[in-house]
Design an enzyme around this catalytic site. Structure first.
Site, PDB file in Angstrom:
ATOM      1  N   LEU A 158       0.882  -1.174   0.000  1.00 21.67           N
ATOM      2  CA  LEU A 158       0.000   0.000   0.000  1.00 21.67           C
ATOM      3  C   LEU A 158       0.914   1.217   0.000  1.00 21.67           C
ATOM      4  O   LEU A 158       1.843   1.294   0.820  1.00 21.67           O
ATOM      5  CB  LEU A 158      -0.897   0.003   1.237  1.00 21.67           C
ATOM      6  CG  LEU A 158      -1.902   1.150   1.331  1.00 21.67           C
ATOM      7  CD1 LEU A 158      -3.214   0.660   1.920  1.00 21.67           C
ATOM      8  CD2 LEU A 158      -1.398   2.305   2.171  1.00 21.67           C
TER       9      LEU A 158
ATOM     10  N   GLY B 126      -4.068   8.029   1.696  1.00 28.10           N
ATOM     11  CA  GLY B 126      -3.814   6.692   2.239  1.00 28.10           C
ATOM     12  C   GLY B 126      -5.099   6.083   2.786  1.00 28.10           C
ATOM     13  O   GLY B 126      -5.379   4.896   2.580  1.00 28.10           O
TER      14      GLY B 126
ATOM     15  N   VAL C  16       1.287   5.662  -1.308  1.00 32.79           N
ATOM     16  CA  VAL C  16       0.744   6.905  -1.867  1.00 32.79           C
ATOM     17  C   VAL C  16       1.925   7.707  -2.421  1.00 32.79           C
ATOM     18  O   VAL C  16       2.999   7.736  -1.793  1.00 32.79           O
ATOM     19  CB  VAL C  16       0.005   7.705  -0.763  1.00 32.79           C
ATOM     20  CG1 VAL C  16      -0.393   9.087  -1.239  1.00 32.79           C
ATOM     21  CG2 VAL C  16      -1.217   6.923  -0.285  1.00 32.79           C
TER      22      VAL C  16
ATOM     23  N   ASP D 219       1.703  -6.893   6.434  1.00 35.80           N
ATOM     24  CA  ASP D 219       3.022  -6.872   7.072  1.00 35.80           C
ATOM     25  C   ASP D 219       3.490  -5.430   7.065  1.00 35.80           C
ATOM     26  O   ASP D 219       3.794  -4.896   5.993  1.00 35.80           O
ATOM     27  CB  ASP D 219       4.030  -7.732   6.288  1.00 35.80           C
ATOM     28  CG  ASP D 219       3.737  -9.205   6.456  1.00 35.80           C
ATOM     29  OD1 ASP D 219       3.696  -9.682   7.600  1.00 35.80           O
ATOM     30  OD2 ASP D 219       3.531  -9.884   5.428  1.00 35.80           O
TER      31      ASP D 219
ATOM     32  N   TYR E 148      -1.241   1.431  10.523  1.00 39.12           N
ATOM     33  CA  TYR E 148      -2.349   0.477  10.376  1.00 39.12           C
ATOM     34  C   TYR E 148      -3.183   0.367  11.650  1.00 39.12           C
ATOM     35  O   TYR E 148      -4.399   0.183  11.584  1.00 39.12           O
ATOM     36  CB  TYR E 148      -1.807  -0.893   9.957  1.00 39.12           C
ATOM     37  CG  TYR E 148      -1.296  -0.895   8.538  1.00 39.12           C
ATOM     38  CD1 TYR E 148      -2.167  -0.659   7.476  1.00 39.12           C
ATOM     39  CD2 TYR E 148       0.045  -1.117   8.243  1.00 39.12           C
ATOM     40  CE1 TYR E 148      -1.705  -0.643   6.165  1.00 39.12           C
ATOM     41  CE2 TYR E 148       0.515  -1.103   6.928  1.00 39.12           C
ATOM     42  CZ  TYR E 148      -0.368  -0.858   5.900  1.00 39.12           C
ATOM     43  OH  TYR E 148       0.077  -0.833   4.606  1.00 39.12           O
TER      44      TYR E 148
ATOM     45  N   GLY F  89      -4.832  12.558   3.248  1.00 39.13           N
ATOM     46  CA  GLY F  89      -5.958  11.635   3.405  1.00 39.13           C
ATOM     47  C   GLY F  89      -6.085  10.607   2.294  1.00 39.13           C
ATOM     48  O   GLY F  89      -7.045   9.822   2.279  1.00 39.13           O
TER      49      GLY F  89
HETATM   50  C1  LIG Z   1       2.034   5.313   4.756  1.00 37.67           C
HETATM   51  C2  LIG Z   1       1.320   6.035   3.603  1.00 37.67           C
HETATM   52  C3  LIG Z   1       0.588   4.994   2.753  1.00 37.67           C
HETATM   53  C4  LIG Z   1       0.320   7.019   4.214  1.00 37.67           C
HETATM   54  O1  LIG Z   1      -0.376   7.652   3.166  1.00 37.67           O
HETATM   55  P1  LIG Z   1      -0.950   9.134   3.340  1.00 37.67           P
HETATM   56  O2  LIG Z   1      -1.830   9.425   2.160  1.00 37.67           O
HETATM   57  O3  LIG Z   1       0.158  10.074   3.613  1.00 37.67           O
HETATM   58  O4  LIG Z   1      -1.814   8.931   4.651  1.00 37.67           O
HETATM   59  P2  LIG Z   1      -3.057   9.786   5.145  1.00 37.67           P
HETATM   60  O5  LIG Z   1      -2.935  11.204   4.662  1.00 37.67           O
HETATM   61  O6  LIG Z   1      -4.318   9.060   4.825  1.00 37.67           O
HETATM   62  O7  LIG Z   1      -2.744   9.744   6.697  1.00 37.67           O
HETATM   63  C5  LIG Z   1      -3.695   9.623   7.646  1.00 37.67           C
HETATM   64  C6  LIG Z   1      -2.996   9.596   8.995  1.00 37.67           C
HETATM   65  O8  LIG Z   1      -2.113   8.502   9.047  1.00 37.67           O
HETATM   66  C7  LIG Z   1      -0.966   8.843   9.847  1.00 37.67           C
HETATM   67  N1  LIG Z   1       0.215   8.655   9.002  1.00 37.67           N
HETATM   68  C8  LIG Z   1       0.428   9.083   7.738  1.00 37.67           C
HETATM   69  N2  LIG Z   1       1.616   8.670   7.277  1.00 37.67           N
HETATM   70  C9  LIG Z   1       2.160   7.945   8.267  1.00 37.67           C
HETATM   71  C10 LIG Z   1       3.375   7.228   8.388  1.00 37.67           C
HETATM   72  N3  LIG Z   1       4.285   7.196   7.400  1.00 37.67           N
HETATM   73  N4  LIG Z   1       3.605   6.585   9.549  1.00 37.67           N
HETATM   74  C11 LIG Z   1       2.692   6.613  10.563  1.00 37.67           C
HETATM   75  N5  LIG Z   1       1.532   7.264  10.490  1.00 37.67           N
HETATM   76  C12 LIG Z   1       1.259   7.933   9.370  1.00 37.67           C
HETATM   77  C13 LIG Z   1      -1.161  10.233  10.316  1.00 37.67           C
HETATM   78  O9  LIG Z   1      -1.793  10.190  11.578  1.00 37.67           O
HETATM   79  C14 LIG Z   1      -2.109  10.804   9.297  1.00 37.67           C
HETATM   80  O10 LIG Z   1      -2.859  11.830   9.783  1.00 37.67           O
HETATM   81  P3  LIG Z   1      -2.251  13.352   9.809  1.00 37.67           P
HETATM   82  O11 LIG Z   1      -1.698  13.630   8.430  1.00 37.67           O
HETATM   83  O12 LIG Z   1      -3.457  14.155  10.148  1.00 37.67           O
HETATM   84  O13 LIG Z   1      -1.193  13.331  10.856  1.00 37.67           O
HETATM   85  C15 LIG Z   1       2.316   6.863   2.738  1.00 37.67           C
HETATM   86  O14 LIG Z   1       3.024   7.742   3.592  1.00 37.67           O
HETATM   87  C16 LIG Z   1       3.311   6.019   1.963  1.00 37.67           C
HETATM   88  O15 LIG Z   1       3.019   5.563   0.860  1.00 37.67           O
HETATM   89  N6  LIG Z   1       4.516   5.829   2.522  1.00 37.67           N
HETATM   90  C17 LIG Z   1       5.563   5.054   1.870  1.00 37.67           C
HETATM   91  C18 LIG Z   1       5.210   3.571   1.806  1.00 37.67           C
HETATM   92  C19 LIG Z   1       4.737   2.971   3.110  1.00 37.67           C
HETATM   93  O16 LIG Z   1       5.277   3.323   4.155  1.00 37.67           O
HETATM   94  N7  LIG Z   1       3.716   2.036   3.014  1.00 37.67           N
HETATM   95  C20 LIG Z   1       2.991   1.383   4.090  1.00 37.67           C
HETATM   96  C21 LIG Z   1       3.712   1.101   5.336  1.00 37.67           C
HETATM   97  S1  LIG Z   1       4.040  -0.567   5.681  1.00 37.67           S
END
Ligand SMILES: CC(C)(COP(=O)(O)OP(=O)(O)OC[C@H]1O[C@@H](n2cnc3c(N)ncnc32)[C@H](O)[C@@H]1OP(=O)(O)O)[C@@H](O)C(=O)NCCC(=O)NCCS
Length: 169
Positions: free
Chosen positions: A92, A104, A94, A130, A140, A102
């Site tokens: 997964l 993700g 973004v 995982d 997650y 938002g």
């Molecule tokens: C992790 C990932 C999928 C999150 O996507 P995103 O679109 O930024 O997430 P959202 O905007 O929906 O985030 C919602 C909330 O999740 C949390 N969040 C976002 N990214 C996070 C991260 N990397 N670690 C922990 N929490 C996270 C935050 O609480 C966030 O809310 P906030 O922005 O108000 O603080 C994205 O950062 C990504 O692709 N990262 C690289 C790959 C990865 O790490 N994949 C999955 C992990 S195993």
């Protein structure tokens, strides 16, 4: 407006960057081969009006998995036969440009929707994932995923929680 599509040639895989090279490479080099061989399916989030090569905003991949119920918490395990099936959220991500907006959450909700399609056709006790590290685990957990007793970085989202999340959505 965005929509979810099955990954195909018209999507700009090379232009995608989520900041994690293994995930970028999976999308570029592996996802379509895996789909052809029945190993997993990858879905992408794209803008409604995008034209080829369509920029990929986010993606996830799913595959069917087999689980020994003893690897779940005792409370979950006692309701189940020894071998059960579930769906693994293998990847997964973004794109960096769209992170922390938002997206993700949208991608995860779409994955839950796909889980329900499979559940309605063939069952499955929930989604498994995982996490790649503690940050991933925290990410997650905020959606109700619970760590597996045997491995803190493997998490489980039971079908009941998915139902509740989708009905509240
Ligand atoms: C992790 C990932 C999928 C999150 O996507 P995103 O679109 O930024 O997430 P959202 O905007 O929906 O985030 C919602 C909330 O999740 C949390 N969040 C976002 N990214 C996070 C991260 N990397 N670690 C922990 N929490 C996270 C935050 O609480 C966030 O809310 P906030 O922005 O108000 O603080 C994205 O950062 C990504 O692709 N990262 C690289 C790959 C990865 O790490 N994949 C999955 C992990 S195993």
């Amino acid at each position: 407006m965005s929509k979810i599509e099955l990954l195909e040639k018209s999507h700009d895989r090379d232009g995608f960057d989520c900041g994690s090279e293994p995930l970028n490479l999976f999308l570029k080099q592996t996802a379509r081969q895996h789909a052809e061989r029945g190993i997993s399916r990858t879905f992408v989030l794209v803008d409604e009006g995008a034209t080829a090569p369509k920029p990929i905003v986010g993606f996830f991949s799913l595959n069917i998995c087999q689980i020994k119920s003893e690897s779940l918490s005792p409370a979950e395990a006692k309701k189940l036969p020894r071998d059960v099936s579930g769906i693994r959220l293998g990847r997964l991500a973004v794109s960096k440009k769209h992170q922390r907006q938002g997206v993700g959450k949208m991608v995860l909700v779409a994955a839950m929707g796909k889980f329900m399609e499979i559940f309605n056709t063939a069952g499955g006790i929930g989604l498994f994932v995982d996490a790649k590290d503690q940050d991933g685990k925290n990410y997650y957990e905020q959606y109700g995923f619970v760590p597996m007793p045997s491995n803190e970085l493997e998490l489980f989202l039971p079908v009941k929680t998915i139902h509740e999340a989708l009905s509240a959505h």
